[in-house]
Structure formats: structure tokens, C-alpha cells
Design an enzyme around this catalytic site. Structure first.
Site, short mmCIF file in Angstrom:
data_model
loop_
_atom_site.label_atom_id
_atom_site.label_comp_id
_atom_site.label_asym_id
_atom_site.label_seq_id
_atom_site.Cartn_x
_atom_site.Cartn_y
_atom_site.Cartn_z
CB CYS A 199 23.91 -42.54 57.50
SG CYS A 199 24.10 -44.33 57.28
CG HIS A 206 25.21 -41.80 53.21
ND1 HIS A 206 26.18 -41.21 53.98
CD2 HIS A 206 25.09 -43.07 53.67
CE1 HIS A 206 26.64 -42.08 54.86
NE2 HIS A 206 26.00 -43.22 54.70
CD GLU A 235 26.54 -37.95 52.79
OE1 GLU A 235 27.27 -38.94 52.84
OE2 GLU A 235 25.38 -37.91 53.28
#
Length: 248
Positions: free
Chosen positions: A119, A223, A225
Site C-alpha cells: 500500500c 493490504h 498482510e
């Protein structure tokens, strides 16, 4: 799982945090999901907070101690870094993160350190190479699918570019990814930087880029993660393991 686990540095904030009974305590801040993803695929996560004495010499000295780098998400990159005036929706700048992460990604390129941008991390990497950012996507695309609600991740589809490093990791079929961003890299600004597009949203937003001249230099606008798939982190850790082995 590797016998010697590679060390992965992750960038972060230094912010004032309220943690009862402490109020406004200066703290190193990073969503734990970054750490969890690195650990889940066999890496050792270390956090790299911004430093007041930042320069590329210091950045290289820090990167000598790690085998890979994650440039994490967060607030908007300061528009002045790509010679633009801030958009009315721009978040307050974090000059400490901007300076530190820029030094890190430039040093990482010099030493061919495996690097994953997420990001904001993708945007930092693009700006460090001379790219510019589209400051408020709804102005162009006419919708808010990339970040529809404050403080809530949503999802949308992205389409990897066939034959890209990213497609080799995630496949070349459309993917459903976690998203939360209102800015994006202007694709045309990557010309001559070494970066090439590796995934798109159907509205023309650049969703990933890569530099194939490096061992592993990949950045995604979503994102990663927050997703269930750890393949990007696994690819980073694999590249970091190989680099550590060759360095030993």
C-alpha cells in the site's frame, strides 16, 4: 522451513499512543498482522522505526543486519516529495517515515535486498524512483471501491499481468484482495524507473508493480498482510533465505 530463519525488517510509525494509565506515550507502532505473516512463513520479524539521523549511510548500515525488507502501509506520502501540492483529502504528512523509508528503499536497491512494498510502501517505492501519485482516486474513477468506509478493509478484484513475477507467485487469474487506499501510483510516471506494472484494477488503477532487475522487488497497492494468502510473504522470505545463504 529454513534451518536458519531469515531476518525481515518491517517499517513502522513512531506515534503518541494512549495505553492506560499512560497517555500520549511515544511508541513504535505497527499492525501485528505484518509480523504474523512474516513469522507464519518462517521469517524472523524485526521492526525498523524512523530515525532522527536518517541518511542513506545509516540506512545501508541497518540493512546489513537484515535479509529482507517490508515497506509497510500507512499515511499518504507527502505530496511535496513528487513536486505536487497536497489534495484537500491528503492526510497529515509523516516526514519521519517518508525520509526513513525513502532512504531504506534506495539502499535496498543498491544492495539488491529482497523488498516487498505494501500500500503506502508501494507508493514510497514509486516516488523514491521518480514516480508520482494520483492523490484521490474517486476524482478519476467516480467511486470509492478502493476505500469505501473509514477504518474498515474491504475487498475488490485485481488482475495480475501475465508473465509477471507477481503472476508467477499468485497466478494470472483475477484475485480478490483486501484494500484500503485513496491514492495510487500514476502508471505513466514509472517510465524509465525500472518498475513495470504487474496488476490492475478494472477501473485502470495500478495495483502492483515490480522491478525484474532485482532479486525480489515487488510492491502491491492492496493490504497483503490482511489476506489469508501468505504467498507474497513466502516469496519474500524465500528470496531473503537465498540471499542470506549466498552471503554466509
Amino acid at each position: 522451513m529454513p534451518t536458519t530463519r531469515p531476518v525481515i525488517g518491517i517499517t513502522c510509525y513512531v506515534e503518541e499512543v494512549d495505553r492506560f494509565p499512560w497517555v500520549g506515550q511515544r511508541s513504535v507502532v505497527l499492525p501485528h498482522r505484518y509480523v504474523a505473516q512474516v513469522e507464519a512463513v518462517g521469517g524472523v520479524a524485526v521492526v525498523l522505526p524512523p530515525r532522527p539521523d536518517v541518511d542513506e549511510v545509516m540506512a545501508r548500515a541497518v540493512l546489513e543486519r537484515v535479509d529482507g525488507l517490508v515497506v509497510a502501509g500507512g499515511a499518504d506520502v507527502e505530496a511535496a516529495r513528487y513536486d505536487a501540492a497536497p489534495h484537500p483529502t491528503s492526510q497529515d504528512p509523516r516526514p519521519d517515515r517518508d525520509a526513513w523509508e525513502t532512504a531504506l528503499v534506495r539502499a535496498a536497491e543498491e544492495v539488491d535486498l529482497p523488498t516487498l512494498g505494501i500500500c503506502r510502501g508501494m507508493q514510497v517505492m514509486a516516488v523514491a524512483a521518480g514516480g508520482v501519485l494520483e492523490q484521490h482516486l474517486p476524482d478519476r474513477v467516480g467511486h470509492e471501491a478502493h476505500s469505501p468506509r473509514p477504518g474498515v478493509y474491504t475487498s475488490h478484484h485485481v488482475e495480475p499481468v501475465g508473465g509477471s513475477v507477481l503472476a508467477g507467485i499468485l497466478g494470472d487469474l483475477p484475485l480478490d484482495v483486501p484494500t484500503y487506499h485513496h491514492q495510487a501510483v500514476v502508471p505513466e510516471s514509472l517510465a524509465g524507473t525500472g518498475w513495470s506494472p504487474s496488476a490492475w484494477h478494472e477501473d485502470g488503477t495500478l495495483e502492483a508493480m515490480e522491478d525484474r532487475s532485482g532479486r525480489f522487488r515487488v510492491a502491491v497497492q492492496w493490504h497483503a498482510e490482511e489476506g489469508e494468502c501468505a504467498d507474497l510473504f513466502a516469496a519474500l522470505v524465500s528470496a531473503a533465505t537465498e540471499r542470506a545463504r549466498l552471503r554466509a
